[in-house]
Design a protein around this motif. Structure first.
Motif, PDB file in Angstrom:
ATOM      1  N   VAL A 168      13.712   0.672   1.262  1.00  0.00           N
ATOM      2  CA  VAL A 168      12.796   1.039   0.176  1.00  0.00           C
ATOM      3  C   VAL A 168      11.377   0.576   0.490  1.00  0.00           C
ATOM      4  O   VAL A 168      10.400   1.258   0.161  1.00  0.00           O
ATOM      5  CB  VAL A 168      13.296   0.449  -1.165  1.00  0.00           C
ATOM      6  CG1 VAL A 168      12.238   0.604  -2.257  1.00  0.00           C
ATOM      7  CG2 VAL A 168      14.591   1.123  -1.591  1.00  0.00           C
ATOM      8  N   GLU A 169      11.252  -0.579   1.147  1.00  0.00           N
ATOM      9  CA  GLU A 169       9.925  -1.078   1.540  1.00  0.00           C
ATOM     10  C   GLU A 169       9.208  -0.070   2.441  1.00  0.00           C
ATOM     11  O   GLU A 169       8.069   0.318   2.190  1.00  0.00           O
ATOM     12  CB  GLU A 169      10.075  -2.414   2.281  1.00  0.00           C
ATOM     13  CG  GLU A 169      10.497  -3.582   1.428  1.00  0.00           C
ATOM     14  CD  GLU A 169       9.366  -4.151   0.600  1.00  0.00           C
ATOM     15  OE1 GLU A 169       8.212  -4.156   1.069  1.00  0.00           O
ATOM     16  OE2 GLU A 169       9.648  -4.583  -0.528  1.00  0.00           O
ATOM     17  N   GLY A 170       9.883   0.334   3.517  1.00  0.00           N
ATOM     18  CA  GLY A 170       9.253   1.254   4.462  1.00  0.00           C
ATOM     19  C   GLY A 170       8.954   2.600   3.832  1.00  0.00           C
ATOM     20  O   GLY A 170       7.882   3.186   4.061  1.00  0.00           O
ATOM     21  N   GLU A 173       5.887   2.310   1.452  1.00  0.00           N
ATOM     22  CA  GLU A 173       4.624   2.155   2.180  1.00  0.00           C
ATOM     23  C   GLU A 173       4.168   3.492   2.767  1.00  0.00           C
ATOM     24  O   GLU A 173       2.991   3.869   2.645  1.00  0.00           O
ATOM     25  CB  GLU A 173       4.797   1.100   3.274  1.00  0.00           C
ATOM     26  CG  GLU A 173       3.490   0.647   3.897  1.00  0.00           C
ATOM     27  CD  GLU A 173       3.651  -0.609   4.729  1.00  0.00           C
ATOM     28  OE1 GLU A 173       3.092  -0.638   5.838  1.00  0.00           O
ATOM     29  OE2 GLU A 173       4.336  -1.559   4.273  1.00  0.00           O
ATOM     30  N   SER A 174       5.080   4.222   3.395  1.00  0.00           N
ATOM     31  CA  SER A 174       4.727   5.529   3.954  1.00  0.00           C
ATOM     32  C   SER A 174       4.311   6.495   2.857  1.00  0.00           C
ATOM     33  O   SER A 174       3.329   7.236   2.994  1.00  0.00           O
ATOM     34  CB  SER A 174       5.911   6.114   4.730  1.00  0.00           C
ATOM     35  OG  SER A 174       6.152   5.384   5.916  1.00  0.00           O
ATOM     36  N   LEU A 175       5.066   6.512   1.758  1.00  0.00           N
ATOM     37  CA  LEU A 175       4.770   7.439   0.669  1.00  0.00           C
ATOM     38  C   LEU A 175       3.400   7.159   0.071  1.00  0.00           C
ATOM     39  O   LEU A 175       2.668   8.095  -0.280  1.00  0.00           O
ATOM     40  CB  LEU A 175       5.849   7.330  -0.415  1.00  0.00           C
ATOM     41  CG  LEU A 175       5.719   8.312  -1.573  1.00  0.00           C
ATOM     42  CD1 LEU A 175       5.917   9.749  -1.101  1.00  0.00           C
ATOM     43  CD2 LEU A 175       6.718   7.963  -2.680  1.00  0.00           C
ATOM     44  N   VAL A 186       1.567   4.909  -5.661  1.00  0.00           N
ATOM     45  CA  VAL A 186       2.911   4.397  -5.373  1.00  0.00           C
ATOM     46  C   VAL A 186       2.858   2.874  -5.406  1.00  0.00           C
ATOM     47  O   VAL A 186       2.017   2.264  -4.744  1.00  0.00           O
ATOM     48  CB  VAL A 186       3.416   4.877  -3.996  1.00  0.00           C
ATOM     49  CG1 VAL A 186       4.788   4.291  -3.701  1.00  0.00           C
ATOM     50  CG2 VAL A 186       3.460   6.406  -3.945  1.00  0.00           C
ATOM     51  N   VAL A 187       3.744   2.284  -6.193  1.00  0.00           N
ATOM     52  CA  VAL A 187       3.776   0.838  -6.385  1.00  0.00           C
ATOM     53  C   VAL A 187       5.187   0.345  -6.117  1.00  0.00           C
ATOM     54  O   VAL A 187       6.170   1.011  -6.456  1.00  0.00           O
ATOM     55  CB  VAL A 187       3.344   0.464  -7.824  1.00  0.00           C
ATOM     56  CG1 VAL A 187       3.570  -1.017  -8.102  1.00  0.00           C
ATOM     57  CG2 VAL A 187       1.883   0.834  -8.049  1.00  0.00           C
ATOM     58  N   LEU A 188       5.283  -0.827  -5.517  1.00  0.00           N
ATOM     59  CA  LEU A 188       6.570  -1.428  -5.174  1.00  0.00           C
ATOM     60  C   LEU A 188       6.678  -2.797  -5.835  1.00  0.00           C
ATOM     61  O   LEU A 188       5.867  -3.688  -5.576  1.00  0.00           O
ATOM     62  CB  LEU A 188       6.667  -1.564  -3.652  1.00  0.00           C
ATOM     63  CG  LEU A 188       7.923  -2.161  -3.034  1.00  0.00           C
ATOM     64  CD1 LEU A 188       9.155  -1.378  -3.438  1.00  0.00           C
ATOM     65  CD2 LEU A 188       7.783  -2.192  -1.522  1.00  0.00           C
ATOM     66  N   LEU A 189       7.659  -2.951  -6.707  1.00  0.00           N
ATOM     67  CA  LEU A 189       7.940  -4.255  -7.313  1.00  0.00           C
ATOM     68  C   LEU A 189       9.019  -4.952  -6.512  1.00  0.00           C
ATOM     69  O   LEU A 189      10.027  -4.327  -6.141  1.00  0.00           O
ATOM     70  CB  LEU A 189       8.395  -4.092  -8.763  1.00  0.00           C
ATOM     71  CG  LEU A 189       7.311  -4.209  -9.843  1.00  0.00           C
ATOM     72  CD1 LEU A 189       6.241  -3.160  -9.635  1.00  0.00           C
ATOM     73  CD2 LEU A 189       7.922  -4.090 -11.231  1.00  0.00           C
ATOM     74  N   GLU A 190       8.839  -6.250  -6.267  1.00  0.00           N
ATOM     75  CA  GLU A 190       9.772  -7.029  -5.458  1.00  0.00           C
ATOM     76  C   GLU A 190      10.230  -8.266  -6.227  1.00  0.00           C
ATOM     77  O   GLU A 190       9.848  -9.390  -5.904  1.00  0.00           O
ATOM     78  CB  GLU A 190       9.092  -7.418  -4.141  1.00  0.00           C
ATOM     79  CG  GLU A 190       8.671  -6.199  -3.330  1.00  0.00           C
ATOM     80  CD  GLU A 190       7.527  -6.463  -2.364  1.00  0.00           C
ATOM     81  OE1 GLU A 190       7.460  -5.779  -1.337  1.00  0.00           O
ATOM     82  OE2 GLU A 190       6.693  -7.353  -2.648  1.00  0.00           O
TER      83      GLU A 190
END
Length: 285
Positions: A168-170, A173-175, A186-190
């Motif tokens: 999901v990380e990769g 980031e690409s998206l 596009v935002v990623l919560l960790e």
């Protein structure tokens, strides 16, 4: 789903995995902030708690439960098209559906590896692809992917889950690079450990033979995980952060949150690997 009188003007959010945990709390939070929320879940029969909270907050008219299994391509297309037909757009997508599979690599059946990736990664990709055309054409939108601190630092005993979250990380980031010129954020919560059912479900599914060579280490991992779950913070923190992100003009890509998460990631990134490895091994004794 009936066509809204406010079609095209009212902000619409689609939240997957909305029957419990982060998904349920996020659906309620966004509805409280005025969104028309499509609360997607694999089993709509599990909607009682979501609807109870929505009733209590006075937002039932903005909450719509729909069935969607993220591993079913036809169901994804059907749900997304129904939303677009009714409301004309999807402004926010929260990819939350997922579960945690565990066990030591040698002992995890291949079918469990595939099921983990099919839900946590390929399902997330499929739902995202289903909304991208509409977001790109309207030149705005926000996609929030719920990753995990396990997508940045993997611990023993949860390789399938960590692998899915590293993926999901990769992807995220690409998206983000691909969609930046089209106005789609596009935002990623960790998040680290929070008091949600995902860990109890994951821990309960871990199986190992009594004579397993990994038995002692697995027991240590399970003991550590249960303790972390018991002392974990309120998952409302994650929903509240999402509520703030949807209001931001320029949210950043990554948000690490949860007790000890930054320390874990900082240690992995800054310490020599041999030092970090020893710290993890000591913590899991």
């Amino acid at each position: 789903m009936s066509q809204s009188e406010n079609r095209g003007t009212e902000a619409v959010a689609l939240v997957t995995g909305a029957s419990s945990g982060f998904g349920m709390l996020t659906a309620v939070k966004l509805a409280e902030q005025g969104f028309r929320v499509i609360a997607a879940m694999r089993e709509p029969s599990r909607k009682e708690e979501l609807e109870r909270r929505a009733e209590r907050s006075g937002i039932m008219e903005r909450m719509h439960v729909m069935r969607m299994d993220v591993t079913d391509a036809a169901a994804i297309e059907e749900t997304v098209q129904a939303v677009l037909t009714a409301y004309g757009k999807i402004d926010v997508l929260v990819n939350n559906a997922g579960y945690a599979a565990g066990g030591f690599v040698e002992e995890v059946p291949m079918e469990e590896w595939r099921r983990q990736l099919e839900t946590n990664f390929f399902g997330l990709v499929a739902v995202t692809k289903a909304v991208l055309l509409q977001m790109r054409e309207q030149r705005k939108g926000l996609i929030i992917n719920i990753g995990s601190v396990s997508g940045l630092a993997a611990l023993p005993g949860f390789a399938p889950y960590a692998a899915s979250k590293f993926a999901v990380e990769g992807f995220s980031e690409s998206l983000r690079h691909e969609m930046s010129s089209f106005g789609v954020k596009v935002v990623l919560l960790e998040p680290g450990a929070y008091r949600t059912a995902i860990w109890n479900k994951g821990l309960s599914q871990i199986a190992s033979a009594e004579d397993s060579p990994y038995r002692a280490r697995l027991d240590a991992v399970l003991k550590y995980s249960r303790k972390a779950a018991e002392t974990a913070p309120d998952p409302q923190e994650v929903a509240d952060l999402i509520g703030r992100i949807v209001r931001m003009r320029s949210p950043r890509l990554r948000y690490v949150l949860g007790r000890g998460s930054r320390v874990l990631i900082g240690g992995r990134n800054l310490l020599p690997w041999s030092w970090f490895e020893r710290i993890v091994a000591r913590a899991l004794k």
